[in-house]
Structures are given as structure tokens and as C-alpha cells.
Scaffold this motif. Structure first.
Motif, PDB file in Angstrom:
ATOM      1  N   GLY A 111     -19.017  -3.238  29.109  1.00 29.81           N
ATOM      2  CA  GLY A 111     -18.686  -1.915  28.592  1.00 29.81           C
ATOM      3  C   GLY A 111     -17.285  -1.477  28.984  1.00 29.81           C
ATOM      4  O   GLY A 111     -16.541  -0.924  28.160  1.00 29.81           O
ATOM      5  N   TYR A 112     -16.896  -1.717  30.243  1.00 32.99           N
ATOM      6  CA  TYR A 112     -15.545  -1.365  30.690  1.00 32.99           C
ATOM      7  C   TYR A 112     -14.484  -2.178  29.955  1.00 32.99           C
ATOM      8  O   TYR A 112     -13.437  -1.652  29.589  1.00 32.99           O
ATOM      9  CB  TYR A 112     -15.398  -1.563  32.192  1.00 32.99           C
ATOM     10  CG  TYR A 112     -16.091  -0.510  33.023  1.00 32.99           C
ATOM     11  CD1 TYR A 112     -16.061   0.826  32.663  1.00 32.99           C
ATOM     12  CD2 TYR A 112     -16.775  -0.864  34.176  1.00 32.99           C
ATOM     13  CE1 TYR A 112     -16.697   1.785  33.422  1.00 32.99           C
ATOM     14  CE2 TYR A 112     -17.407   0.089  34.950  1.00 32.99           C
ATOM     15  CZ  TYR A 112     -17.371   1.414  34.569  1.00 32.99           C
ATOM     16  OH  TYR A 112     -17.990   2.362  35.324  1.00 32.99           O
ATOM     17  N   MET A 113     -14.742  -3.457  29.752  1.00 30.84           N
ATOM     18  CA  MET A 113     -13.788  -4.281  28.996  1.00 30.84           C
ATOM     19  C   MET A 113     -13.653  -3.789  27.558  1.00 30.84           C
ATOM     20  O   MET A 113     -12.555  -3.736  27.009  1.00 30.84           O
ATOM     21  CB  MET A 113     -14.211  -5.751  29.022  1.00 30.84           C
ATOM     22  CG  MET A 113     -13.993  -6.424  30.351  1.00 30.84           C
ATOM     23  SD  MET A 113     -14.264  -8.191  30.329  1.00 30.84           S
ATOM     24  CE  MET A 113     -15.992  -8.309  29.988  1.00 30.84           C
ATOM     25  N   GLY A 114     -14.757  -3.424  26.949  1.00 31.16           N
ATOM     26  CA  GLY A 114     -14.716  -2.905  25.586  1.00 31.16           C
ATOM     27  C   GLY A 114     -13.977  -1.579  25.510  1.00 31.16           C
ATOM     28  O   GLY A 114     -13.189  -1.347  24.597  1.00 31.16           O
ATOM     29  N   LEU A 115     -14.216  -0.707  26.490  1.00 32.49           N
ATOM     30  CA  LEU A 115     -13.527   0.573  26.525  1.00 32.49           C
ATOM     31  C   LEU A 115     -12.030   0.383  26.709  1.00 32.49           C
ATOM     32  O   LEU A 115     -11.219   1.016  26.023  1.00 32.49           O
ATOM     33  CB  LEU A 115     -14.085   1.439  27.653  1.00 32.49           C
ATOM     34  CG  LEU A 115     -13.410   2.796  27.858  1.00 32.49           C
ATOM     35  CD1 LEU A 115     -13.632   3.683  26.635  1.00 32.49           C
ATOM     36  CD2 LEU A 115     -13.931   3.452  29.121  1.00 32.49           C
ATOM     37  N   PHE A 116     -11.656  -0.495  27.596  1.00 31.77           N
ATOM     38  CA  PHE A 116     -10.242  -0.772  27.840  1.00 31.77           C
ATOM     39  C   PHE A 116      -9.586  -1.355  26.591  1.00 31.77           C
ATOM     40  O   PHE A 116      -8.487  -0.945  26.206  1.00 31.77           O
ATOM     41  CB  PHE A 116     -10.095  -1.723  29.025  1.00 31.77           C
ATOM     42  CG  PHE A 116      -8.686  -1.927  29.460  1.00 31.77           C
ATOM     43  CD1 PHE A 116      -8.007  -0.953  30.148  1.00 31.77           C
ATOM     44  CD2 PHE A 116      -8.024  -3.113  29.168  1.00 31.77           C
ATOM     45  CE1 PHE A 116      -6.700  -1.129  30.543  1.00 31.77           C
ATOM     46  CE2 PHE A 116      -6.718  -3.307  29.554  1.00 31.77           C
ATOM     47  CZ  PHE A 116      -6.058  -2.310  30.244  1.00 31.77           C
ATOM     48  N   ALA A 117     -10.245  -2.289  25.929  1.00 34.62           N
ATOM     49  CA  ALA A 117      -9.698  -2.883  24.709  1.00 34.62           C
ATOM     50  C   ALA A 117      -9.566  -1.834  23.612  1.00 34.62           C
ATOM     51  O   ALA A 117      -8.575  -1.806  22.877  1.00 34.62           O
ATOM     52  CB  ALA A 117     -10.584  -4.030  24.245  1.00 34.62           C
ATOM     53  N   TRP A 118     -10.526  -0.955  23.504  1.00 36.99           N
ATOM     54  CA  TRP A 118     -10.469   0.103  22.496  1.00 36.99           C
ATOM     55  C   TRP A 118      -9.311   1.059  22.773  1.00 36.99           C
ATOM     56  O   TRP A 118      -8.589   1.451  21.856  1.00 36.99           O
ATOM     57  CB  TRP A 118     -11.798   0.846  22.476  1.00 36.99           C
ATOM     58  CG  TRP A 118     -11.839   1.952  21.476  1.00 36.99           C
ATOM     59  CD1 TRP A 118     -12.016   1.837  20.130  1.00 36.99           C
ATOM     60  CD2 TRP A 118     -11.687   3.344  21.749  1.00 36.99           C
ATOM     61  NE1 TRP A 118     -11.989   3.070  19.548  1.00 36.99           N
ATOM     62  CE2 TRP A 118     -11.789   4.022  20.519  1.00 36.99           C
ATOM     63  CE3 TRP A 118     -11.497   4.075  22.908  1.00 36.99           C
ATOM     64  CZ2 TRP A 118     -11.690   5.401  20.434  1.00 36.99           C
ATOM     65  CZ3 TRP A 118     -11.398   5.445  22.807  1.00 36.99           C
ATOM     66  CH2 TRP A 118     -11.488   6.095  21.591  1.00 36.99           C
ATOM     67  N   LEU A 119      -9.113   1.412  24.051  1.00 39.52           N
ATOM     68  CA  LEU A 119      -8.010   2.301  24.406  1.00 39.52           C
ATOM     69  C   LEU A 119      -6.657   1.669  24.108  1.00 39.52           C
ATOM     70  O   LEU A 119      -5.752   2.331  23.608  1.00 39.52           O
ATOM     71  CB  LEU A 119      -8.088   2.676  25.888  1.00 39.52           C
ATOM     72  CG  LEU A 119      -9.102   3.741  26.266  1.00 39.52           C
ATOM     73  CD1 LEU A 119      -9.174   3.874  27.780  1.00 39.52           C
ATOM     74  CD2 LEU A 119      -8.754   5.068  25.627  1.00 39.52           C
ATOM     75  N   VAL A 120      -6.513   0.396  24.421  1.00 39.01           N
ATOM     76  CA  VAL A 120      -5.250  -0.289  24.148  1.00 39.01           C
ATOM     77  C   VAL A 120      -4.988  -0.342  22.645  1.00 39.01           C
ATOM     78  O   VAL A 120      -3.862  -0.152  22.191  1.00 39.01           O
ATOM     79  CB  VAL A 120      -5.255  -1.705  24.768  1.00 39.01           C
ATOM     80  CG1 VAL A 120      -4.085  -2.524  24.280  1.00 39.01           C
ATOM     81  CG2 VAL A 120      -5.248  -1.615  26.281  1.00 39.01           C
ATOM     82  N   GLU A 121      -6.018  -0.571  21.885  1.00 39.04           N
ATOM     83  CA  GLU A 121      -5.862  -0.659  20.426  1.00 39.04           C
ATOM     84  C   GLU A 121      -5.515   0.696  19.813  1.00 39.04           C
ATOM     85  O   GLU A 121      -4.666   0.783  18.924  1.00 39.04           O
ATOM     86  CB  GLU A 121      -7.161  -1.179  19.817  1.00 39.04           C
ATOM     87  CG  GLU A 121      -7.086  -1.418  18.342  1.00 39.04           C
ATOM     88  CD  GLU A 121      -8.384  -1.985  17.813  1.00 39.04           C
ATOM     89  OE1 GLU A 121      -9.216  -1.180  17.348  1.00 39.04           O
ATOM     90  OE2 GLU A 121      -8.562  -3.203  17.877  1.00 39.04           O
ATOM     91  N   LYS A 122      -6.117   1.757  20.290  1.00 35.29           N
ATOM     92  CA  LYS A 122      -5.915   3.075  19.696  1.00 35.29           C
ATOM     93  C   LYS A 122      -4.635   3.753  20.167  1.00 35.29           C
ATOM     94  O   LYS A 122      -4.020   4.499  19.426  1.00 35.29           O
ATOM     95  CB  LYS A 122      -7.103   3.996  20.008  1.00 35.29           C
ATOM     96  CG  LYS A 122      -8.383   3.553  19.352  1.00 35.29           C
ATOM     97  CD  LYS A 122      -8.265   3.650  17.855  1.00 35.29           C
ATOM     98  CE  LYS A 122      -9.554   3.225  17.189  1.00 35.29           C
ATOM     99  NZ  LYS A 122      -9.443   3.112  15.764  1.00 35.29           N
TER     100      LYS A 122
END
Length: 56
Positions: free
Chosen positions: A9-20
Motif C-alpha cells: 500500500g505504501y509503495m502504491g501510494l508513493f508511486a501514485w504521488l510521484v505520478e500525480k
């Protein structure tokens, strides 16, 4: 089991933040702090190799 789910979940959140938010101020700060340890690590390896392996 829960720690694995949290890590994913943390990896997904971090990836989403970097993308957005590509130009977020925190990314530049993380990039700068990441360069210093890498440089120190490389310098330490070269220095110790020169001292302890005798090729320096």
C-alpha cells in the motif's frame, strides 16, 4: 501478513504521488539527500580499496 499489505500500500501510494505531482518540492529535497550518501559510499569504497588492497 499485515505488514506485507501495508508495504504494498505504501509503495502504491508513493508511486501514485510521484505520478500525480511531478514538480512537488519534496521530490527535489529527497533527490538532494540521496546524492550525498551515494557519494560518501563511493568515496569510502575507493579510499579503503586504495589503502587495504595496495593499488593506490
Amino acid at each position: 501478513m499485515y505488514s506485507l499489505l501495508l508495504a504494498i500500500g505504501y509503495m502504491g501510494l508513493f508511486a501514485w504521488l510521484v505520478e500525480k505531482r511531478e514538480n512537488f518540492w519534496l521530490w527535489k529535497w529527497i533527490e538532494k539527500t540521496g546524492r550525498v550518501p551515494l557519494s560518501c559510499y563511493l568515496f569510502q569504497n575507493l579510499l579503503c580499496s586504495a589503502i587495504f588492497y595496495g593499488w593506490g
